[in-house]
Write a protein that holds these residues in place. Structure first.
Motif, short mmCIF file in Angstrom:
data_model
loop_
_atom_site.label_atom_id
_atom_site.label_comp_id
_atom_site.label_asym_id
_atom_site.label_seq_id
_atom_site.Cartn_x
_atom_site.Cartn_y
_atom_site.Cartn_z
N GLU A 74 -31.78 -8.01 58.06
CA GLU A 74 -31.36 -6.61 58.05
C GLU A 74 -31.20 -6.10 56.63
O GLU A 74 -31.69 -5.04 56.26
CB GLU A 74 -30.02 -6.50 58.78
N TRP A 75 -30.50 -6.93 55.80
CA TRP A 75 -30.23 -6.54 54.41
C TRP A 75 -31.52 -6.50 53.59
O TRP A 75 -31.79 -5.57 52.86
CB TRP A 75 -29.24 -7.53 53.80
N ALA A 76 -32.32 -7.54 53.75
CA ALA A 76 -33.48 -7.70 52.87
C ALA A 76 -34.65 -6.83 53.29
O ALA A 76 -35.47 -6.45 52.46
CB ALA A 76 -33.91 -9.17 52.83
N VAL A 77 -34.77 -6.50 54.57
CA VAL A 77 -35.96 -5.79 55.02
C VAL A 77 -35.60 -4.44 55.67
O VAL A 77 -36.00 -3.39 55.18
CB VAL A 77 -36.77 -6.64 56.03
N ILE A 78 -34.80 -4.49 56.73
CA ILE A 78 -34.64 -3.29 57.56
C ILE A 78 -33.89 -2.19 56.83
O ILE A 78 -34.36 -1.05 56.74
CB ILE A 78 -33.93 -3.66 58.88
#
Lengths: 368, 258
Positions: free
Chosen positions: A57-61
């Motif tokens: 979630e943090w790195a992509v979304i």
């Protein structure tokens, strides 16, 4: 007639029961074979579920992509990859003049090319040493310049990945032959040689690398006559070489001790001289055995080059830290450390994989 | 042939190739070799036997200075073995040794094992060293395995390669240190056959072995050692039929009883 059940031929195509093969059996055998393994499996599964989705979630979304500006980043709740793009050249090449940064890039490419070629055992010939020498000279010309119309760049401006590669590659390749001599010296019959080698190894291993770097940068110049200065980078490089040599010598000594006495006796019996015996019989076997501990040393020294930050040299870690001081992009240290962590990891993982392959390759022909 | 002189002492008979006089050796306090006097003629084939710990291996290992003797003198083909490294290297070129555990170099092929010393010690061109090595490998009937690694061979094959490796140096003397002791029984014969062949070629051989059949059929002289001393030496006929000392008789009764 035999009534023995074991000798009864199996019906054609008969398969073992599903309790032995198949995914369920695999789960049972590997994840739930005992009660404590079952508990561990459940705990680990829970930990994965708790950590991996938020990370994605943090790195992509929720992240602001590589094209993001600092304003866009401040609004995003996730990672700010725009920081990495913005600071990429600074992290990789440090304070090297911006318009000349193709030169450190070419140096990095040259090093990777040389390292890649060195992995091929067909190149393990004396002439390849000359190729390396030529490569190092070319790297020096590229980095320093001052000839062929390249502007001169002081080495205090060098930084980032090229600095990390220079320190580790030159450090380890100079330390390697020294460490072989130290290891042989430590096992020598000559008391003086042995004493010197033991003293050196124990002395260097007994102090932290940081203190050696401090000594090289602060104390060493005090002993030089006035007017004579040795470059700071060179001093750090020498400290690295001294340190790495002591550690590698111990790794190689382990290999030497594993060679059976009969090998020495057979070589002696044939009339080989000491250096022929060592060079042709003992070392080729001992070094092959020493690969795992040697690679261990290689990997840890590659990462330890980051310690030069304490004497004011900016290697990859140093430039990443420096990049974080930009007020416009403050606070993105997770992104910065992840990025350089990935670079370090790529190099170390490659070393590790290569050493595993090499070990197999060297052993393949011997045991069969 | 000329009388060899070292330090002004004439000691060698014409055909003498190994001369030991008053040789003593200690391991710490333990006296392994006591007053060994031994003279070996060129082309002589000697079998050394005796109980374990009697010093027989130590004796032949002193002859190429794998072990150092502390007292007395050992002269090999006119060169005295002392601390002088040059002399030691010269002697080792002329003295081949075959070990109980073969000690082949596992990282080199059979052929490379055989050519290494001729190329580096004798400075022979690689091509010639290889063709000579192939001849010797042919002689020990293992030429077809030349490009394999020692680990791929059986014990008997490895020991035959070890013999070929020594022969490639064209030694004047061959020492065998229990060459068949580490072999499976069915492989002993193939190695002994090679040694018998070598003996008939006129090679000077000193062989520490328990193969009494080999001693009877090949040896010119059998030496019996016990507790670091040469107790008795004689031709195999007399040695086996008419041993003089009680210790020899006891030893023979133990090894020949079954």
């Amino acid at each position: 007639m035999s009534g023995n059940a074991d000798t009864t031929p199996l019906a054609a195509g008969e398969r073992p029961p599903s309790t032995v093969v198949g995914p369920l059996a695999w789960l049972r055998a590997n994840l739930f074979n005992t009660w404590y393994n079952a508990i561990l499996t459940i705990l680990i599964a829970w930990a994965i579920i708790r950590t991996v989705p938020p990370l994605i979630e943090w790195a992509v979304i929720d992240a602001a992509g590589f094209g993001a500006t600092s304003e866009m980043c401040r609004e995003a709740t996730g990672a700010c990859w725009g920081f990495v793009r913005e600071k990429l050249r600074f992290i990789l090449f440090g304070t090297y003049p911006y318009d000349e940064q193709w030169r450190p890039l070419a140096t990095v490419a040259l090093f990777i090319l040389l390292l890649g070629a060195s992995c091929d055992r067909r190149f393990w010939k004396p002439w390849f040493g000359l190729v390396w020498l030529a490569g190092l000279v070319a790297a020096g010309v590229l980095m320093w310049g001052g000839v062929f119309g390249l502007t001169y760049v002081e080495n205090t401006l060098w930084g980032g990945l090229p600095l990390t590669l220079i320190l580790s590659v030159i450090g380890l390749s100079v330390a390697f032959p020294i460490s072989i001599l130290l290891a042989l010296g430590r096992r020598s019959d000559m008391p003086a040689v042995k004493a010197i080698c033991v003293a050196y190894i124990e002395l260097i291993r007994g102090v932290p690398l940081i203190s050696l770097l401090f000594m090289a940068s602060v104390m060493f110049p005090l002993f030089l006559p006035t007017g004579v200065t040795i470059d700071k980078l060179l001093r750090a490089q020498i400290a690295f070489i001294m340190f790495a040599a002591a550690y590698m010598a111990e790794a190689i000594r382990g290999g030497l001790q594993a060679i059976p006495k009969g090998q020495y006796e057979a070589a002696d019996g044939l009339g080989l001289s000491y250096w022929q015996k060592m060079g042709k019989i003992i070392l080729p076997q001992a070094l092959a055995i020493s690969i795992p501990p040697l690679v261990n040393t290689f990997i840890s020294f590659f990462k330890d080059t980051s310690l030069v930050i304490i004497i004011g040299l900016y290697d990859l870690l140093g430039t990443a830290k420096a990049a974080l001081t930009d007020p416009a992009w403050r606070g993105y240290y997770r992104e910065a450390y992840l990025f350089i962590g990935l670079i370090y990891w790529a190099f170390c993982y490659f070393m590790s994989k290569y050493s595993q392959w090499l070990e197999k390759d060297l052993n393949r022909m011997r045991r069969r | 042939m000329a009388v060899t002189e070292t330090n002004g002492h004439a000691y060698a008979e014409d055909a003498e190739i190994i001369h030991c006089a008053g040789v003593h050796k200690w391991y710490g306090e333990f006296h392994v070799l006591r007053d060994i006097n031994l003279s070996v003629r060129r082309g002589e084939r000697i079998v050394i036997c005796g109980p374990s710990g009697s010093g027989k291996s130590t004796l032949i290992r002193c002859l190429n200075r794998l072990e150092e003797h502390q007292k007395g003198r050992i002269v090999i083909d006119g060169i005295e073995l002392t601390g002088n490294l040059k002399n030691i290297e010269l002697v080792r070129r002329e003295v081949g040794m075959v070990f109980q555990h073969f000690n082949l170099f596992p990282h080199l092929t059979v052929l490379e094992n055989c050519t290494l010393a001729p190329i580096w010690v004798r400075r022979r061109p690689k091509k010639e060293a290889e063709s000579e090595a192939m001849q010797y490998l042919e002689r020990v009937q293992i030429a077809d395995q030349a490009h394999k690694y020692p680990g791929q061979l059986s014990g008997g094959q490895q020991q035959r390669v070890a013999i070929a490796r020594s022969l490639c140096m064209k030694p004047k003397i061959m020492l065998f240190d229990e060459p068949t002791s580490a072999l499976d029984p069915e492989m002993v014969k193939e190695v002994l056959d090679v040694m018998v062949g070598l003996a008939s070629s006129g090679m000077t051989m000193l062989c520490v072995t328990h193969e009494m059949g080999f001693a009877k059929s090949v040896a010119d002289r059998v030496i019996f050692m016990d507790r670091g001393e040469i107790v008795e030496q004689n031709t195999p006929d007399l040695f086996f039929t008419n041993p003089k000392s009680d210790r020899t008789r006891l030893f023979l009764s133990q090894i020949l009883s079954h």
